[in-house]
Scaffold this active site. Structure first.
Site, mmCIF file in Angstrom:
data_model
loop_
_atom_site.group_PDB
_atom_site.id
_atom_site.type_symbol
_atom_site.label_atom_id
_atom_site.label_comp_id
_atom_site.label_asym_id
_atom_site.label_seq_id
_atom_site.Cartn_x
_atom_site.Cartn_y
_atom_site.Cartn_z
ATOM 1 N N GLU A 115 0.839 -1.208 0.000
ATOM 2 C CA GLU A 115 0.000 0.000 0.000
ATOM 3 C C GLU A 115 0.872 1.254 0.000
ATOM 4 O OE1 GLU A 115 -2.338 -1.378 3.511
ATOM 5 O OE2 GLU A 115 -4.064 -0.959 2.261
ATOM 6 N N GLU A 135 -3.249 -10.028 3.904
ATOM 7 C CA GLU A 135 -4.393 -9.670 4.753
ATOM 8 C C GLU A 135 -5.449 -10.774 4.712
ATOM 9 O OE1 GLU A 135 -2.813 -7.639 2.753
ATOM 10 O OE2 GLU A 135 -2.679 -5.628 3.623
HETATM 11 C C1 1HE Z 1 6.935 -8.477 12.123
HETATM 12 C C2 1HE Z 1 6.253 -8.332 10.891
HETATM 13 C C3 1HE Z 1 5.007 -7.641 10.902
HETATM 14 C C4 1HE Z 1 8.067 -9.421 10.520
HETATM 15 N N1 1HE Z 1 4.554 -7.179 12.089
HETATM 16 N N2 1HE Z 1 6.440 -7.993 13.272
HETATM 17 N N3 1HE Z 1 2.272 -8.472 7.093
HETATM 18 C C5 1HE Z 1 2.478 -9.784 6.985
HETATM 19 O O1 1HE Z 1 1.605 -10.614 7.156
HETATM 20 C C6 1HE Z 1 3.906 -10.202 6.711
HETATM 21 C C7 1HE Z 1 4.497 -10.826 7.946
HETATM 22 N N4 1HE Z 1 5.939 -11.029 7.819
HETATM 23 C C8 1HE Z 1 6.458 -12.022 7.062
HETATM 24 O O2 1HE Z 1 5.797 -12.743 6.342
HETATM 25 C C9 1HE Z 1 7.947 -12.183 7.148
HETATM 26 O O3 1HE Z 1 8.391 -11.629 8.378
HETATM 27 C C10 1HE Z 1 8.736 -11.509 5.998
HETATM 28 C C11 1HE Z 1 8.493 -12.279 4.703
HETATM 29 C C12 1HE Z 1 8.364 -10.056 5.823
HETATM 30 C C13 1HE Z 1 10.256 -11.543 6.341
HETATM 31 O O4 1HE Z 1 10.658 -12.862 6.627
HETATM 32 P P1 1HE Z 1 12.048 -13.073 7.392
HETATM 33 O O5 1HE Z 1 12.261 -14.560 7.506
HETATM 34 O O6 1HE Z 1 13.111 -12.260 6.773
HETATM 35 O O7 1HE Z 1 11.852 -12.427 8.861
HETATM 36 P P2 1HE Z 1 11.055 -13.018 10.143
HETATM 37 O O8 1HE Z 1 11.963 -13.953 10.897
HETATM 38 O O9 1HE Z 1 9.722 -13.534 9.768
HETATM 39 O O10 1HE Z 1 10.809 -11.699 10.995
HETATM 40 C C14 1HE Z 1 11.842 -11.045 11.699
HETATM 41 C C15 1HE Z 1 11.224 -10.302 12.862
HETATM 42 O O11 1HE Z 1 10.327 -9.307 12.340
HETATM 43 C C16 1HE Z 1 10.359 -11.208 13.740
HETATM 44 O O12 1HE Z 1 10.394 -10.679 15.044
HETATM 45 P P3 1HE Z 1 11.349 -11.333 16.190
HETATM 46 O O13 1HE Z 1 11.101 -10.472 17.391
HETATM 47 O O14 1HE Z 1 10.868 -12.756 16.322
HETATM 48 O O15 1HE Z 1 12.749 -11.245 15.643
HETATM 49 C C17 1HE Z 1 8.968 -10.998 13.182
HETATM 50 O O16 1HE Z 1 7.939 -11.262 14.121
HETATM 51 C C18 1HE Z 1 9.018 -9.523 12.852
HETATM 52 N N5 1HE Z 1 8.046 -9.165 11.837
HETATM 53 N N6 1HE Z 1 6.985 -8.935 9.922
HETATM 54 C C19 1HE Z 1 5.263 -7.360 13.227
HETATM 55 N N7 1HE Z 1 4.304 -7.431 9.799
HETATM 56 C C20 1HE Z 1 -3.420 -0.859 7.231
HETATM 57 S S1 1HE Z 1 -3.768 -2.417 6.890
HETATM 58 C C21 1HE Z 1 -2.348 -3.220 6.409
HETATM 59 C C22 1HE Z 1 -2.538 -4.687 6.648
HETATM 60 C C23 1HE Z 1 -1.264 -5.470 6.518
HETATM 61 O O17 1HE Z 1 -0.218 -4.965 6.230
HETATM 62 S S2 1HE Z 1 -1.443 -7.129 6.777
HETATM 63 C C24 1HE Z 1 0.081 -7.817 6.332
HETATM 64 C C25 1HE Z 1 1.029 -7.881 7.488
#
Ligand code: 1HE
Length: 262
Positions: A115, A135
């Site tokens: 977005e 989402e």
């Molecule tokens: C996060 C987030 C996040 C990572 N919010 N903490 N977005 C998603 O559904 C995407 C969610 N994220 C992922 O699918 C993956 O993290 C990634 C593909 C982006 C990256 O993968 P990777 O293997 O490089 O990293 P990771 O090990 O998954 O994440 C590293 C850290 O970032 C980890 O935290 P830690 O404390 O365990 O180290 C994750 O929890 C954190 N992290 N993504 C919070 N999104 C206005 S409406 C909009 C609606 C949306 O955007 S919905 C989609 C949300």
């Protein structure tokens, strides 16, 4: 909303006439917390006066993982409404701001990250970039203007597919779908975005303003209204002294010609 802007997670530096805005929350994959959304709004509202174009990019392996899902847990429906409107205001500060913005995309460009990219005026993806709207699988809906801006780029059918099936587009598919205008080898998105931003910065400011503020509105007007708006804006643009000087430069052989591959 009592959160303060997380200005320590957003860099804004000036490279000549180009402001480079960098998401700096790599440990959380540049996930957009409320603080970061407020910082984006403030930064784009207050770009340095010298900036004539901007680039936005993300630090680390990914452009942006979208909404900070850790904050979502805490929110009720009314707060959710205000939260969505906060994102709209921040992304409007980009799309309807003072200068054109080029997005340099790599790694994950997902959910709210897509977005954010869609609020920019030009998108450059490197070959590591991938695009998704998870989402649907997270049980929520887009709330950061994606329902308006993403169909403008790729149509309702492609967005529907991405959200219903969880389809992930690679950089090549994203280019074919019209989601990004440029694709470059991995690691080169920022350099290409800067090159484009410098070209944009060299345009007459009134032309850039008309492109940012008139063109999207004209595209959504009924054609008769659109033609009238176009006539008004083109008359204003051509009357500017800078337009007259640029036309004189061409007629007197001082301006670059249009060439293939330019
Ligand atoms: C996060 C987030 C996040 C990572 N919010 N903490 N977005 C998603 O559904 C995407 C969610 N994220 C992922 O699918 C993956 O993290 C990634 C593909 C982006 C990256 O993968 P990777 O293997 O490089 O990293 P990771 O090990 O998954 O994440 C590293 C850290 O970032 C980890 O935290 P830690 O404390 O365990 O180290 C994750 O929890 C954190 N992290 N993504 C919070 N999104 C206005 S409406 C909009 C609606 C949306 O955007 S919905 C989609 C949300």
């Amino acid at each position: 909303m009592t959160t303060a802007p997380s200005l320590d997670e957003l860099d804004c530096t000036l490279d000549g006439p180009v402001a480079i805005v960098r998401l700096r929350r790599p440990a959380k994959r540049n996930a957009l917390s409320d603080g970061l959304i407020l910082a984006l709004r403030q930064t784009f509202d207050q770009l340095p006066a010298e900036a004539r174009a901007a680039v936005i990019c993300g630090e680390g392996e990914h452009f942006c993982a979208g909404l900070d899902l850790a904050e979502l847990r805490e929110r009720d429906a009314v707060e959710g409404l205000h939260h969505s409107r906060l994102w709209h205001a921040a992304f409007d500060a980009i799309e309807r701001g003072r200068v054109p913005v080029v997005a340099a995309l790599h790694g994950a460009v997902v959910g709210g990250g897509l977005e954010l990219a869609s609020a920019c005026h030009v998108r450059v993806a490197d070959d590591s970039a991938y695009f998704a709207l998870p989402e649907g699988t997270r049980g929520i809906f887009v709330g950061g203007s994606g329902a308006v801006r993403i169909p403008r780029l790729i149509g309702v059918a492609r967005m529907m597919d991405m959200m219903l099936t969880g389809r992930v587009l690679g950089a090549d598919e994203a280019e074919r779908a019209g989601l990004v205008q440029y694709r470059v080898p991995a690691g080169q998105a920022l350099a290409k975005a800067l090159e484009l931003a410098r070209r944009i910065a060299a345009n007459a400011p009134m032309t850039n303003y008309a492109l940012m503020h008139a063109l999207p509105r004209i595209a959504e007007q009924a054609s008769d209204h659109g033609l009238f708006t176009e006539a008004l804006i083109s008359a204003i643009a051509q009357a500017a002294p800078e337009a007259k000087a640029r036309l004189r430069d061409f007629l007197e052989g001082r301006a670059a010609k249009v060439r293939p591959g330019g």
